[in-house]
Scaffold this motif. Structure first.
Motif, short mmCIF file in Angstrom:
data_model
loop_
_atom_site.label_atom_id
_atom_site.label_comp_id
_atom_site.label_asym_id
_atom_site.label_seq_id
_atom_site.Cartn_x
_atom_site.Cartn_y
_atom_site.Cartn_z
N GLY A 70 -2.47 11.37 7.73
CA GLY A 70 -1.58 10.57 8.40
C GLY A 70 -0.16 10.45 8.43
N HIS A 71 0.53 10.48 10.09
CA HIS A 71 1.86 10.02 9.98
C HIS A 71 2.26 9.06 9.23
CE1 HIS A 71 1.88 13.62 12.33
NE2 HIS A 71 3.14 14.17 12.07
N GLN A 72 1.60 7.71 9.80
CA GLN A 72 1.85 6.49 9.45
C GLN A 72 1.89 6.49 8.04
OE1 GLN A 72 -0.35 3.85 8.32
NE2 GLN A 72 0.78 1.73 9.18
N ALA A 73 0.61 6.68 7.44
CA ALA A 73 0.49 6.85 6.01
C ALA A 73 1.67 7.31 4.72
CB ALA A 73 -0.41 7.41 5.30
N PHE A 74 2.08 8.72 5.88
CA PHE A 74 3.11 9.33 4.65
C PHE A 74 4.74 8.49 5.23
CE2 PHE A 74 6.30 12.03 5.93
CZ PHE A 74 6.84 12.81 4.63
N CYS A 75 5.06 7.94 6.70
CA CYS A 75 5.65 7.45 5.97
C CYS A 75 5.93 6.06 5.50
CB CYS A 75 6.49 7.01 7.63
SG CYS A 75 6.51 8.72 8.57
N ARG A 76 4.53 5.29 5.71
CA ARG A 76 5.17 4.43 4.84
C ARG A 76 5.00 4.53 3.22
NH1 ARG A 76 -0.48 0.84 4.76
NH2 ARG A 76 0.06 -1.64 3.32
N ALA A 77 4.04 5.86 2.77
CA ALA A 77 4.47 5.97 1.46
C ALA A 77 6.48 6.10 1.60
CB ALA A 77 3.86 7.51 0.95
N LEU A 78 6.81 7.46 1.88
CA LEU A 78 8.14 7.14 1.30
C LEU A 78 8.88 6.46 2.04
CD1 LEU A 78 9.32 10.19 3.93
CD2 LEU A 78 9.23 10.13 1.54
N LEU A 79 8.81 5.37 2.30
CA LEU A 79 9.49 3.74 2.48
C LEU A 79 8.80 2.74 1.33
CD1 LEU A 79 8.58 2.75 6.61
CD2 LEU A 79 10.36 3.50 5.68
N ASN A 80 8.08 3.37 0.48
CA ASN A 80 7.95 2.36 -0.56
C ASN A 80 8.27 3.50 -1.84
OD1 ASN A 80 5.81 -0.47 -0.22
ND2 ASN A 80 5.27 1.56 1.36
N THR A 81 8.74 4.23 -1.60
CA THR A 81 10.04 4.92 -3.05
C THR A 81 10.43 3.97 -3.79
OG1 THR A 81 11.91 6.08 -1.42
CG2 THR A 81 9.38 7.81 -1.80
N SER A 82 11.04 4.79 -4.49
CA SER A 82 12.05 3.98 -5.43
C SER A 82 13.61 3.48 -4.87
CB SER A 82 12.01 4.49 -6.76
OG SER A 82 12.81 5.90 -6.92
N GLU A 83 13.53 4.54 -4.15
CA GLU A 83 14.51 3.82 -3.39
C GLU A 83 14.58 2.93 -2.44
OE1 GLU A 83 14.61 9.08 -3.24
OE2 GLU A 83 13.72 7.17 -3.50
N PHE A 84 13.83 2.45 -2.03
CA PHE A 84 14.06 1.51 -1.08
C PHE A 84 13.59 0.00 -1.89
CE2 PHE A 84 14.32 3.12 2.94
CZ PHE A 84 14.55 4.57 3.10
N LEU A 85 13.30 0.64 -3.06
CA LEU A 85 13.17 -1.36 -4.19
C LEU A 85 14.25 -1.48 -4.46
CD1 LEU A 85 9.85 0.17 -6.39
CD2 LEU A 85 9.91 -0.99 -4.20
N PHE A 86 14.38 -3.77 -4.33
CA PHE A 86 15.36 -3.94 -4.66
C PHE A 86 15.81 -2.99 -6.32
CE2 PHE A 86 13.84 -6.22 -1.09
CZ PHE A 86 14.55 -6.21 -0.03
N VAL A 87 16.54 -3.62 -6.14
CA VAL A 87 17.04 -3.27 -7.67
C VAL A 87 18.60 -4.18 -7.63
CG1 VAL A 87 18.61 -1.71 -9.42
CG2 VAL A 87 16.46 -0.94 -7.79
N PHE A 88 17.55 -5.22 -9.17
CA PHE A 88 19.35 -5.82 -9.11
C PHE A 88 19.63 -5.79 -10.62
CE2 PHE A 88 15.30 -8.07 -8.95
CZ PHE A 88 15.08 -8.95 -10.54
#
Length: 88
Positions: A70-88
């Motif tokens: 479904g849409h919610q799980a798909f969007c949640r997965a995209l929001l958790n890609t490495s592009e959205f992780l904090f990098v320091f």
């Protein structure tokens, strides 16, 4: 090592109420903006979130995932890609 993604940051993004709420709203937006075609929804989601189209492998995997989860799980997965992780 110059960069690190901590597990706590990833867990926070995955379990955050804010991210879950954002995924719900984003799923609604995909249907509203791209219509009922799952392929168009996937393309739109990648462009909105990652500022790029999905490659062929990403598109096929996303299509399968979207249809199963479904849409919610798909969007949640995209929001958790490495592009959205904090990098320091």
């Amino acid at each position: 090592r110059s960069r690190s993604n901590t597990p706590l940051q990833a867990l926070n993004l995955f379990n955050s109420r804010f991210v879950i709420q954002l995924a719900d709203r984003l799923g609604d937006r995909l249907v509203r903006d791209a219509g009922s075609d799952p392929g168009a929804q996937i393309d739109h989601a990648f462009r909105l979130l990652l500022a790029r189209p999905p490659d062929e492998i990403e598109h096929e995997a996303s299509l399968d995932f979207l249809r199963r989860e479904g849409h919610q799980a798909f969007c949640r997965a995209l929001l958790n890609t490495s592009e959205f992780l904090f990098v320091f």
